[in-house]
Design a protein around this motif. Sequence first.
Motif, PDB file in Angstrom:
ATOM      1  N   THR A 100     -12.124  -0.742  20.103  1.00 36.06           N
ATOM      2  CA  THR A 100     -11.532   0.551  20.063  1.00 36.06           C
ATOM      3  C   THR A 100     -12.195   1.736  20.181  1.00 36.06           C
ATOM      4  OG1 THR A 100      -8.903  -0.551  18.651  1.00 36.06           O
ATOM      5  CG2 THR A 100      -9.408   1.759  18.765  1.00 36.06           C
ATOM      6  N   PHE A 101     -12.922   1.243  19.278  1.00 36.01           N
ATOM      7  CA  PHE A 101     -13.758   2.897  19.040  1.00 36.01           C
ATOM      8  C   PHE A 101     -15.061   3.115  20.143  1.00 36.01           C
ATOM      9  CE2 PHE A 101     -10.994   4.126  15.705  1.00 36.01           C
ATOM     10  CZ  PHE A 101     -10.396   5.382  16.880  1.00 36.01           C
ATOM     11  N   GLY A 102     -15.573   1.907  20.644  1.00 31.61           N
ATOM     12  CA  GLY A 102     -16.941   1.500  21.211  1.00 31.61           C
ATOM     13  C   GLY A 102     -17.895   0.932  20.311  1.00 31.61           C
ATOM     14  N   ARG A 103     -17.665   1.248  19.591  1.00 27.11           N
ATOM     15  CA  ARG A 103     -19.363   0.581  18.645  1.00 27.11           C
ATOM     16  C   ARG A 103     -18.456   0.853  17.279  1.00 27.11           C
ATOM     17  NH1 ARG A 103     -23.825   5.151  18.456  1.00 27.11           N
ATOM     18  NH2 ARG A 103     -22.242   7.554  18.299  1.00 27.11           N
ATOM     19  N   LEU A 104     -19.313   0.077  16.094  1.00 27.18           N
ATOM     20  CA  LEU A 104     -19.929   1.147  14.721  1.00 27.18           C
ATOM     21  C   LEU A 104     -20.806   1.459  14.347  1.00 27.18           C
ATOM     22  CD1 LEU A 104     -17.849   0.738  11.689  1.00 27.18           C
ATOM     23  CD2 LEU A 104     -19.379  -1.382  11.134  1.00 27.18           C
ATOM     24  N   THR A 105     -20.844   2.720  13.775  1.00 32.38           N
ATOM     25  CA  THR A 105     -21.894   3.433  12.833  1.00 32.38           C
ATOM     26  C   THR A 105     -21.895   3.573  11.644  1.00 32.38           C
ATOM     27  OG1 THR A 105     -21.464   5.812  13.651  1.00 32.38           O
ATOM     28  CG2 THR A 105     -22.574   4.620  15.775  1.00 32.38           C
ATOM     29  N   ILE A 106     -21.236   3.899  10.699  1.00 30.85           N
ATOM     30  CA  ILE A 106     -21.120   4.066   9.017  1.00 30.85           C
ATOM     31  C   ILE A 106     -19.915   3.334   8.708  1.00 30.85           C
ATOM     32  CG2 ILE A 106     -20.522   5.948   7.662  1.00 30.85           C
ATOM     33  CD1 ILE A 106     -21.744   8.301  10.033  1.00 30.85           C
ATOM     34  N   ALA A 107     -20.095   3.433   7.212  1.00 33.84           N
ATOM     35  CA  ALA A 107     -19.294   1.671   6.832  1.00 33.84           C
ATOM     36  C   ALA A 107     -18.850   1.871   5.079  1.00 33.84           C
ATOM     37  CB  ALA A 107     -19.357   0.450   6.822  1.00 33.84           C
ATOM     38  N   PHE A 108     -18.242   2.648   5.058  1.00 32.84           N
ATOM     39  CA  PHE A 108     -18.053   2.931   3.556  1.00 32.84           C
ATOM     40  C   PHE A 108     -17.238   1.763   2.887  1.00 32.84           C
ATOM     41  CE2 PHE A 108     -15.986   5.561  -0.420  1.00 32.84           C
ATOM     42  CZ  PHE A 108     -16.431   5.976  -0.876  1.00 32.84           C
ATOM     43  N   ASN A 109     -17.933   1.444   2.192  1.00 34.95           N
ATOM     44  CA  ASN A 109     -17.360   0.171   1.164  1.00 34.95           C
ATOM     45  C   ASN A 109     -16.990   0.089   0.067  1.00 34.95           C
ATOM     46  OD1 ASN A 109     -18.093  -1.723   4.068  1.00 34.95           O
ATOM     47  ND2 ASN A 109     -19.746  -1.765   3.076  1.00 34.95           N
ATOM     48  N   ASN A 110     -15.786   0.226   0.063  1.00 39.38           N
ATOM     49  CA  ASN A 110     -15.372   0.920  -1.154  1.00 39.38           C
ATOM     50  C   ASN A 110     -13.824   0.693  -2.105  1.00 39.38           C
ATOM     51  OD1 ASN A 110     -14.306   3.857  -3.092  1.00 39.38           O
ATOM     52  ND2 ASN A 110     -12.384   3.156  -2.116  1.00 39.38           N
ATOM     53  N   ALA A 111     -13.294  -0.424  -1.047  1.00 41.25           N
ATOM     54  CA  ALA A 111     -13.041  -1.887  -1.606  1.00 41.25           C
ATOM     55  C   ALA A 111     -12.848  -2.361  -2.993  1.00 41.25           C
ATOM     56  CB  ALA A 111     -11.816  -2.890  -0.796  1.00 41.25           C
ATOM     57  N   GLY A 112     -12.174  -2.166  -4.150  1.00 40.32           N
ATOM     58  CA  GLY A 112     -12.998  -3.203  -5.866  1.00 40.32           C
ATOM     59  C   GLY A 112     -11.664  -3.201  -6.307  1.00 40.32           C
ATOM     60  N   ARG A 125      -9.868 -16.852 -16.534  1.00 41.23           N
ATOM     61  CA  ARG A 125     -11.047 -17.575 -15.545  1.00 41.23           C
ATOM     62  C   ARG A 125     -10.986 -16.857 -14.066  1.00 41.23           C
ATOM     63  NH1 ARG A 125     -14.725 -22.881 -14.997  1.00 41.23           N
ATOM     64  NH2 ARG A 125     -15.669 -22.130 -12.564  1.00 41.23           N
ATOM     65  N   ALA A 126      -9.326 -17.286 -14.028  1.00 34.34           N
ATOM     66  CA  ALA A 126      -8.687 -17.320 -12.550  1.00 34.34           C
ATOM     67  C   ALA A 126      -8.981 -15.096 -12.612  1.00 34.34           C
ATOM     68  CB  ALA A 126      -7.407 -17.912 -12.526  1.00 34.34           C
ATOM     69  N   ALA A 127      -8.737 -14.660 -13.441  1.00 28.48           N
ATOM     70  CA  ALA A 127      -8.709 -12.771 -13.122  1.00 28.48           C
ATOM     71  C   ALA A 127      -9.755 -12.551 -12.692  1.00 28.48           C
ATOM     72  CB  ALA A 127      -8.260 -12.333 -14.211  1.00 28.48           C
ATOM     73  N   TRP A 128     -10.960 -13.712 -13.734  1.00 30.56           N
ATOM     74  CA  TRP A 128     -12.378 -12.885 -13.494  1.00 30.56           C
ATOM     75  C   TRP A 128     -13.376 -13.523 -12.387  1.00 30.56           C
ATOM     76  CZ3 TRP A 128     -16.724 -11.516 -16.495  1.00 30.56           C
ATOM     77  CH2 TRP A 128     -18.470 -12.229 -15.794  1.00 30.56           C
ATOM     78  N   THR A 129     -12.554 -14.548 -11.763  1.00 30.41           N
ATOM     79  CA  THR A 129     -12.981 -14.903 -10.467  1.00 30.41           C
ATOM     80  C   THR A 129     -12.278 -14.585  -9.722  1.00 30.41           C
ATOM     81  OG1 THR A 129     -13.431 -16.985 -11.244  1.00 30.41           O
ATOM     82  CG2 THR A 129     -13.398 -16.914  -8.615  1.00 30.41           C
ATOM     83  N   ALA A 130     -11.257 -13.776  -9.100  1.00 30.58           N
ATOM     84  CA  ALA A 130     -10.678 -12.708  -8.652  1.00 30.58           C
ATOM     85  C   ALA A 130     -10.588 -11.465  -8.395  1.00 30.58           C
ATOM     86  CB  ALA A 130      -9.020 -12.716  -8.458  1.00 30.58           C
ATOM     87  N   ASN A 131     -11.682 -10.987  -9.473  1.00 30.57           N
ATOM     88  CA  ASN A 131     -12.176  -9.808  -9.322  1.00 30.57           C
ATOM     89  C   ASN A 131     -13.627 -10.014  -9.015  1.00 30.57           C
ATOM     90  OD1 ASN A 131     -13.107  -7.084 -10.459  1.00 30.57           O
ATOM     91  ND2 ASN A 131     -14.723  -8.066 -11.832  1.00 30.57           N
ATOM     92  N   LEU A 132     -14.109 -10.835  -8.440  1.00 31.76           N
ATOM     93  CA  LEU A 132     -15.811 -11.044  -9.225  1.00 31.76           C
ATOM     94  C   LEU A 132     -15.880 -11.124  -6.840  1.00 31.76           C
ATOM     95  CD1 LEU A 132     -17.515 -13.243 -10.999  1.00 31.76           C
ATOM     96  CD2 LEU A 132     -18.334 -10.851 -10.065  1.00 31.76           C
ATOM     97  N   ASP A 133     -14.247 -11.745  -6.068  1.00 29.48           N
ATOM     98  CA  ASP A 133     -14.188 -11.968  -5.135  1.00 29.48           C
ATOM     99  C   ASP A 133     -13.851 -11.325  -3.942  1.00 29.48           C
ATOM    100  OD1 ASP A 133     -13.749 -14.174  -3.419  1.00 29.48           O
ATOM    101  OD2 ASP A 133     -12.260 -14.450  -3.218  1.00 29.48           O
ATOM    102  N   LEU A 134     -13.496 -10.031  -5.184  1.00 24.97           N
ATOM    103  CA  LEU A 134     -12.556  -8.940  -4.259  1.00 24.97           C
ATOM    104  C   LEU A 134     -14.335  -8.059  -4.666  1.00 24.97           C
ATOM    105  CD1 LEU A 134     -11.130  -6.938  -3.503  1.00 24.97           C
ATOM    106  CD2 LEU A 134      -9.931  -6.310  -4.879  1.00 24.97           C
ATOM    107  N   THR A 135     -14.621  -7.970  -5.735  1.00 22.67           N
ATOM    108  CA  THR A 135     -15.420  -6.677  -5.761  1.00 22.67           C
ATOM    109  C   THR A 135     -17.489  -7.380  -4.860  1.00 22.67           C
ATOM    110  OG1 THR A 135     -14.535  -5.716  -7.499  1.00 22.67           O
ATOM    111  CG2 THR A 135     -16.850  -5.314  -7.316  1.00 22.67           C
TER     112      THR A 135
END
Length: 266
Positions: free
Chosen positions: A90-102, A114-124
């Motif tokens: 879309t914009f020709g390149r990627l120069t900056i990324a802010f990985n904020n999801a968690g 355990r399932a919640a623990w694993t899901a937390n680690l998987d996302l973050t």
Amino acid sequence: MTASRSIDTGGGRFADQVVLVTGGGSGIGRATAVAFAAEGARVVVLGRRAEPLAETVELISAAGGVADAVTADITVEDDVRAAVDHTVTTFGRLTIAFNNAGAVLAGPLTDLDRAAWTANLDLTVTGTWLCLKHEIRAMRANVDHGDGRGVIVNTASNLGAHTVRAGMGAYVTAKAAVSALSRVAAVEAAADGIRVNAISPGPVDTPMSLRPGETPQDRAARLRDASPLGRAATRDEIASAVLWLASPGAGPAIGHDLVLDGGASL
């Protein structure tokens, strides 16, 4: 929706930059996306829900900026790859990324599922790794203009590498891993002209910083004695720190974890 900033018609610090922000539909992610756009960057916001992302794009567009949205799950590698490819296409390149999801998972270690623990680690943790993997690969294709080929900032937390709290073991573990992952990525990517750093906020004026059943007024009272600053940081203050780390003025910063917690971890 937060108030939009007007776009810098003089070009701005990031006028020639293309920025990808994960978790860009609310809170720190939205504030940072808006801040980058206000200084001239073209911004892509990524998240799992389309509606909040569309609101962020609307804020940026209404202020005269350029933005796009990608609905994606960062725990799914094909989604991450497609989001990075979309940004470059879309914009020709990627120069900056802010990985904020968690994510936030609270509770005593002995009570966690355990399932919640694993899901937390998987996302973050795994989600941040997948973003780093494909962002670095994309940035390697950029031309080095004297200030490198790209910059990545990851969101860790003061709860992790800097301090701990009972009942927050899953969150502390995941965010400490993000801090360590950022340092490793910084060492590996430096030779490619890509700078990787992290931020470690403390309480920020977002719904995520509220404890169960707590009101913003309750939080303000709690924080008066919890840190030397005596208040939560604002979203715009955190966004300003991210923009500094992404700017040429932070050129020597490699593998740094910038603590933004008002002194709570001192």
